[in-house]
Design an enzyme around this catalytic site. Structure first.
Site, PDB file in Angstrom:
ATOM      1  N   HIS A  61       0.828  -1.208   0.000  1.00 21.39           N
ATOM      2  CA  HIS A  61       0.000   0.000   0.000  1.00 21.39           C
ATOM      3  C   HIS A  61       0.865   1.263   0.000  1.00 21.39           C
ATOM      4  O   HIS A  61       1.253   1.767   1.041  1.00 21.39           O
ATOM      5  CB  HIS A  61      -0.886  -0.025   1.246  1.00 21.39           C
ATOM      6  CG  HIS A  61      -1.964   1.003   1.259  1.00 21.39           C
ATOM      7  ND1 HIS A  61      -3.066   0.897   2.066  1.00 21.39           N
ATOM      8  CD2 HIS A  61      -2.118   2.159   0.569  1.00 21.39           C
ATOM      9  CE1 HIS A  61      -3.860   1.937   1.879  1.00 21.39           C
ATOM     10  NE2 HIS A  61      -3.300   2.721   0.979  1.00 21.39           N
ATOM     11  N   ASP A 310       0.646   2.574   3.677  1.00 21.80           N
ATOM     12  CA  ASP A 310      -0.144   3.699   3.164  1.00 21.80           C
ATOM     13  C   ASP A 310       0.747   4.941   3.043  1.00 21.80           C
ATOM     14  O   ASP A 310       0.340   6.052   3.367  1.00 21.80           O
ATOM     15  CB  ASP A 310      -1.368   3.978   4.046  1.00 21.80           C
ATOM     16  CG  ASP A 310      -2.343   4.948   3.381  1.00 21.80           C
ATOM     17  OD1 ASP A 310      -2.195   5.203   2.174  1.00 21.80           O
ATOM     18  OD2 ASP A 310      -3.242   5.458   4.073  1.00 21.80           O
TER      19      ASP A 310
HETATM   20 ZN   LIG Z   1      -3.792   4.684   0.817  1.00 18.17          ZN
END
Ligand SMILES: [Zn+2]
Length: 444
Positions: A61, A310
């Site tokens: 991610h 992320d």
């Molecule tokens: Zn993301």
């Protein structure tokens, strides 16, 4: 080219043992247990004594912002951050410009990466309200899966029509990775926060606006749709104790329903907004200490399958303001491994479990071929880390283009010494070999 990684502590397949690794060209050809010296001649011997030798990390991610948002980041700069952090493979997300929601846009990203990615790469295909018809044309051997922003407005890729959601879950022939936050709840909370605190509420209100309930309701719907359609659901960046209740026992379902947690949500909690402000503003929000501790428990006991960063760089000036104005997202890729190793030192999880979460399970879950483990015949994606080697994060070590980190001025006890990608030393002693280009990942 025959190389020997000599006398490290190898961590692999829930085991930790002293040993050495023989690498020939791009592959691991032998794993030698114990302290014997392999009887052969080598072009290079890498002394790993005192170090831990792990499979190169697979980060499922990241947001490298290319094409279209390259003032924030690009494939060259962020793949350097990956190499320096021990990450040898990444899967990039589709909310760049243009969005990766067409076959042409997907091809374009592979072309760019083939020119400038210093580690291995692949790309998620983004679902929209009306591109499901393209799913059948996607090559399941080439990409990890479909990314879906469900009821969340990140980069205008919001999929909010129930009918479209049903179609996506019933059609996808590969994992669907979902960002779950309910937009209606967020909008209501935002209106109330503005009424109480003015036009741009302070960042400390971010977890009240992007609330537990907003996460829970959206994740509940995603699980319901996955069960109904027997889809392989991977919930991105789970952030709350309450959502953990929604995860079925890992062995009970085929295809499985799995979840990812980020190092940021495991490391920080709402008390850190005071010191770090909008630097740690991300979506879903960093929540309470109780939520963080529940996530820590869940990574330790196996309810969480994967740790992904992320990694979402923004320029520092874009992080100015409060809940409305400041951009959400932070860079974390370069320091994800050392941050998680700090949590190992704190007793949150074992190093064997860390390797499961950051190497093995991402490989298993997406069907990555020949990576993610220290195994004979596998690609030599390897990271060598040294404990008790204190160093402090300063601006000059940051490889990400945005040039800042929430970990600035933090002293880590673990250091990434060397990263091998397909048998090539792509990072050593603070330097990334920018002439090296990684490989496209193959799946299934
Ligand atoms: Zn993301």
């Amino acid at each position: 080219m025959k190389r020997l990684i000599l006398h490290g502590t190898l961590v692999n397949d829930a085991n930790k043992f002293d040993g050495s690794v023989i690498v020939e060209d791009s592959k691991i050809t032998k794993i030698v247990e114990g302290n014997t010296v392999p009887n052969a001649s080598f072009d290079e011997v890498i002394d790993a004594s005192g170090c831990f030798v792990l499979p190169g990390l697979i980060d499922d991610h990241v947001h490298f912002r290319e094409p279209g948002l390259t003032a924030k980041a690009d494939i060259d700069s962020e793949s350097r951050a990956a190499a320096a952090g021990g990450v040898t493979t990444y899967f990039d997300m589709p909310n760049c410009v243009p969005q990766t929601t067409t076959l042409e846009a997907l091809d374009e990203k592979f072309k760019l990466a083939a020119q400038k990615s210093h580690v291995n790469y692949s790309f998620f295909f983004g679902a929209t309200n009306d591109n499901v018809d393209l799913f059948s044309q996607l090559d399941v051997h080439r990409i990890p899966g479909i990314k879906l922003f469900m009821g969340s407005s990140t980069g205008n890729m919001l999929v909010d029509r129930r009918e479209a959601l049903e179609k996506i879950f019933s059609t996808a022939q590969m994992p669907i990775m979902v960002h779950c936050e309910d937009t209606d709840i967020i909008n209501r909370n935002m209106a109330e926060a503005k009424r109480l605190y003015g036009d741009d509420p302070k960042v400390t209100h971010h977890p009240e606006i992007r609330s537990v309930e907003a996460c829970y309701q959206s994740t509940r719907l995603a699980v319901e749709l996955a069960l109904k359609h027997h889809a392989q659901l991977h919930i991105a960046h789970l952030t709350t104790a309450k959502e953990l209740e929604l995860l079925p026992p890992s062995s009970s379902l085929l295809p499985p329903i799995t979840a990812e947690v980020t190092p940021s949500h495991l490391y920080f909690c709402d008390r850190d907004y005071n010191a770090l402000g909008t630097r740690i503003k991300c979506n879903p929000a960093i929540k309470s200490a109780a939520d963080r501790d529940a996530l820590r428990q869940a990574v330790a006991d196996g309810r969480i399958a994967v740790i992904g960063t992320d990694h979402a760089p923004h320029l520092l000036e874009q992080k100015e303001g409060g809940c409305c104005k400041a951009a959400s997202g932070m860079p974390m890729l370069q320091f994800s491994l050392v941050t998680m190793l700090e949590l190992v030192d704190k007793g949150v999880l074992t190093i064997e479990r860390l390797v499961e979460l950051m190497c093995h399970r991402p490989a298993d879950l997406f069907g990555v071929r020949n990576r993610g483990y220290l195994r004979e015949g596998y690609q030599a994606d390897i990271v060598i880390v040294r404990p008790n080697a204190a160093w402090t994060v300063t601006k000059d070590v940051i490889q990400s283009k945005c040039g800042w980190s929430p970990m600035e001025n933090h002293t880590f006890l673990w250091r990434v010494e060397q990263t091998l990608c397909n048998g090539h030393t792509v990072y050593k002693d603070g330097v990334v070999d920018t002439n090296y280009i990684g490989q496209p990942v193959q799946f299934r």
